[in-house]
Enzyme design. Structure first.
Site, PDB file in Angstrom:
ATOM      1  N   ASP A 163       7.160  -5.718   9.431  1.00 20.95           N
ATOM      2  CA  ASP A 163       7.847  -6.972   9.123  1.00 20.95           C
ATOM      3  C   ASP A 163       8.431  -6.790   7.721  1.00 20.95           C
ATOM      4  OD1 ASP A 163       8.575  -9.422   8.186  1.00 20.95           O
ATOM      5  OD2 ASP A 163       6.721 -10.450   8.763  1.00 20.95           O
TER       6      ASP A 163
ATOM      7  N   TYR B 161      20.726 -19.951   6.228  1.00 23.72           N
ATOM      8  CA  TYR B 161      21.312 -18.669   6.654  1.00 23.72           C
ATOM      9  C   TYR B 161      22.518 -18.309   5.777  1.00 23.72           C
ATOM     10  CZ  TYR B 161      23.231 -15.298  10.072  1.00 23.72           C
ATOM     11  OH  TYR B 161      23.723 -14.177  10.709  1.00 23.72           O
TER      12      TYR B 161
ATOM     13  N   ALA C 239      21.383 -17.166   2.369  1.00 20.98           N
ATOM     14  CA  ALA C 239      20.823 -15.806   2.416  1.00 20.98           C
ATOM     15  C   ALA C 239      21.945 -14.775   2.526  1.00 20.98           C
ATOM     16  CB  ALA C 239      19.864 -15.677   3.596  1.00 20.98           C
TER      17      ALA C 239
HETATM   18  P1  NAP Z   1      19.032 -10.344  17.182  1.00 20.80           P
HETATM   19  O1  NAP Z   1      19.666  -9.881  18.443  1.00 20.80           O
HETATM   20  O2  NAP Z   1      18.290 -11.632  17.159  1.00 20.80           O
HETATM   21  O3  NAP Z   1      18.116  -9.158  16.634  1.00 20.80           O
HETATM   22  C1  NAP Z   1      17.427  -9.325  15.411  1.00 20.80           C
HETATM   23  C2  NAP Z   1      16.697  -8.054  15.085  1.00 20.80           C
HETATM   24  O4  NAP Z   1      16.029  -8.238  13.825  1.00 20.80           O
HETATM   25  C3  NAP Z   1      15.634  -7.706  16.112  1.00 20.80           C
HETATM   26  O5  NAP Z   1      15.585  -6.324  16.272  1.00 20.80           O
HETATM   27  C4  NAP Z   1      14.343  -8.211  15.436  1.00 20.80           C
HETATM   28  O6  NAP Z   1      13.213  -7.462  15.846  1.00 20.80           O
HETATM   29  C5  NAP Z   1      14.654  -7.911  13.985  1.00 20.80           C
HETATM   30  N1  NAP Z   1      13.827  -8.676  13.046  1.00 20.80           N
HETATM   31  C6  NAP Z   1      13.764 -10.009  12.885  1.00 20.80           C
HETATM   32  N2  NAP Z   1      12.906 -10.320  11.907  1.00 20.80           N
HETATM   33  C7  NAP Z   1      12.409  -9.141  11.456  1.00 20.80           C
HETATM   34  C8  NAP Z   1      11.477  -8.796  10.443  1.00 20.80           C
HETATM   35  N3  NAP Z   1      10.860  -9.726   9.702  1.00 20.80           N
HETATM   36  N4  NAP Z   1      11.195  -7.486  10.238  1.00 20.80           N
HETATM   37  C9  NAP Z   1      11.791  -6.530  10.982  1.00 20.80           C
HETATM   38  N5  NAP Z   1      12.689  -6.798  11.948  1.00 20.80           N
HETATM   39  C10 NAP Z   1      12.996  -8.094  12.179  1.00 20.80           C
HETATM   40  O7  NAP Z   1      20.137 -10.522  16.034  1.00 20.80           O
HETATM   41  P2  NAP Z   1      21.546  -9.801  15.842  1.00 20.80           P
HETATM   42  O8  NAP Z   1      22.576 -10.751  16.296  1.00 20.80           O
HETATM   43  O9  NAP Z   1      21.507  -8.422  16.332  1.00 20.80           O
HETATM   44  O10 NAP Z   1      21.620  -9.810  14.256  1.00 20.80           O
HETATM   45  C11 NAP Z   1      21.387  -8.654  13.468  1.00 20.80           C
HETATM   46  C12 NAP Z   1      21.863  -8.943  12.054  1.00 20.80           C
HETATM   47  O11 NAP Z   1      23.253  -9.252  12.089  1.00 20.80           O
HETATM   48  C13 NAP Z   1      21.176 -10.145  11.425  1.00 20.80           C
HETATM   49  O12 NAP Z   1      20.992  -9.909  10.058  1.00 20.80           O
HETATM   50  C14 NAP Z   1      22.185 -11.249  11.632  1.00 20.80           C
HETATM   51  O13 NAP Z   1      22.046 -12.264  10.691  1.00 20.80           O
HETATM   52  C15 NAP Z   1      23.484 -10.488  11.463  1.00 20.80           C
HETATM   53  N6  NAP Z   1      24.644 -11.136  12.063  1.00 20.80           N
HETATM   54  C16 NAP Z   1      24.664 -11.422  13.394  1.00 20.80           C
HETATM   55  C17 NAP Z   1      25.796 -12.051  13.914  1.00 20.80           C
HETATM   56  C18 NAP Z   1      25.922 -12.399  15.373  1.00 20.80           C
HETATM   57  O14 NAP Z   1      26.840 -13.138  15.722  1.00 20.80           O
HETATM   58  N7  NAP Z   1      25.091 -11.907  16.253  1.00 20.80           N
HETATM   59  C19 NAP Z   1      26.874 -12.384  13.083  1.00 20.80           C
HETATM   60  C20 NAP Z   1      26.788 -12.072  11.745  1.00 20.80           C
HETATM   61  C21 NAP Z   1      25.670 -11.445  11.240  1.00 20.80           C
HETATM   62  P3  NAP Z   1      11.972  -8.165  16.603  1.00 20.80           P
HETATM   63  O15 NAP Z   1      12.513  -8.650  17.915  1.00 20.80           O
HETATM   64  O16 NAP Z   1      10.974  -7.091  16.724  1.00 20.80           O
HETATM   65  O17 NAP Z   1      11.561  -9.302  15.706  1.00 20.80           O
END
Ligand code: NAP
Length: 249
Positions: free
Chosen positions: A64, A156, A159
């Site tokens: 984590d 969010y 951050a």
């Molecule tokens: P996601 O599908 O919800 O995946 C999130 C990932 O982060 C998962 O692998 C999760 O692993 C991991 N995670 C969460 N909390 C954690 C922690 N405390 N320690 C280690 N791993 C952790 O999200 P995503 O859309 O791929 O987003 C990835 C990044 O891109 C994020 O930073 C998000 O803010 C950013 N982002 C996403 C979007 C979008 O539209 N999707 C747009 C802009 C930015 P576990 O399942 O094991 O917890």
């Protein structure tokens, strides 16, 4: 042979979504990939398997990263296994979306801890190694929301905006050590994070995106690959991968 060949890469939050796509993209370029996750063990193992099935090398490390000690352990295990760390992608993130009137102190703290503080913890742990090597590439996953704000996402947005300030400062401080630091600002990308957006809200959002669709994780992964493989003279910058959401049509 590319500059990724044999490079040691840590991707936080790589069990699903963008992180997994980034891990697979860099793995396919010949990098040795450390797949970090917090609770999704099976998906993380599947991601590692998919990289090795494509001829790459990957290990899985549970940590984590919002806990400084676990972030340190992630980097320590990387060094134990591969002896160095060339690329760190701070991708782990969560969202707890509520308007300010409903947002609790716990909701605020949790998102700041996972989405912002974790990046400092991993960088803090990786820096001695990158400094000793005289090289390193750090990529921080920010967001369009960190640039523009978004109703219901004050925690969010704060951050993700914080990550941009961190990126610019770290880039200035670390350039002398041969370390570049950049950010990626995705728009709306099809992952679990946006899966719960109701259809009506999705339709409204699509009207604000000139390309009229959400992005795919692979499209962000290719941008990360560009930054770490080709963009040697780029530091302190953020790359918008958002379907043109800033240019209204
Ligand atoms: P996601 O599908 O919800 O995946 C999130 C990932 O982060 C998962 O692998 C999760 O692993 C991991 N995670 C969460 N909390 C954690 C922690 N405390 N320690 C280690 N791993 C952790 O999200 P995503 O859309 O791929 O987003 C990835 C990044 O891109 C994020 O930073 C998000 O803010 C950013 N982002 C996403 C979007 C979008 O539209 N999707 C747009 C802009 C930015 P576990 O399942 O094991 O917890």
């Amino acid at each position: 042979m590319t500059s990724l060949d044999g490079a040691v890469v840590v991707v936080t939050g790589a069990s699903r979504g963008l992180g997994r796509a980034i891990a697979e993209e860099l793995g396919s370029g010949g990098a040795k990939v450390v797949i970090n996750y917090s609770s999704s063990k099976e998906p993380a193992e599947e991601a590692a398997e998919s990289i090795s099935n494509n001829g790459g090398e990957a290990i899985v490390v549970q940590a984590d990263v919002s806990d400084p000690e676990q972030a340190q352990t992630l980097i320590d295990k990387t060094i134990e296994e591969f002896g160095r760390i060339d690329i760190l992608v701070n991708n782990a993130g969560i969202n707890i979306d509520k308007t300010l009137k409903k947002l609790s102190v716990e909701d605020w703290d949790k998102v700041i801890q996972v989405d912002l503080n974790s990046a400092f913890y991993t960088v803090h742990a990786a820096l001695p190694h990158m400094t000793e090597q005289g090289s390193g590439k750090i990529v921080n996953m920010s967001s369009f929301v960190g640039e523009a704000g978004n109703v219901g996402q004050a925690n969010y947005a704060a951050a993700k905006a914080g990550l941009l300030g961190f990126t610019k400062t770290a880039a200035q401080e670390l350039a002398r050590d041969g370390i570049t630091v950049n950010a990626i600002c995705p728009g709306f990308i099809e992952t679990d994070m946006v899966a719960n957006i109701p259809d009506e809200a999705r339709e409204k959002l699509l009207k604000t995106i000139p390309l009229r669709r959400f992005g795919q994780p692979e499209e962000v992964a290719r941008a990360v690959r560009f930054v770490v493989e080709d963009a040697d003279y780029m530091t302190g910058q953020s790359l918008d991968i958002n379907g043109g959401v800033y240019i209204r049509t």
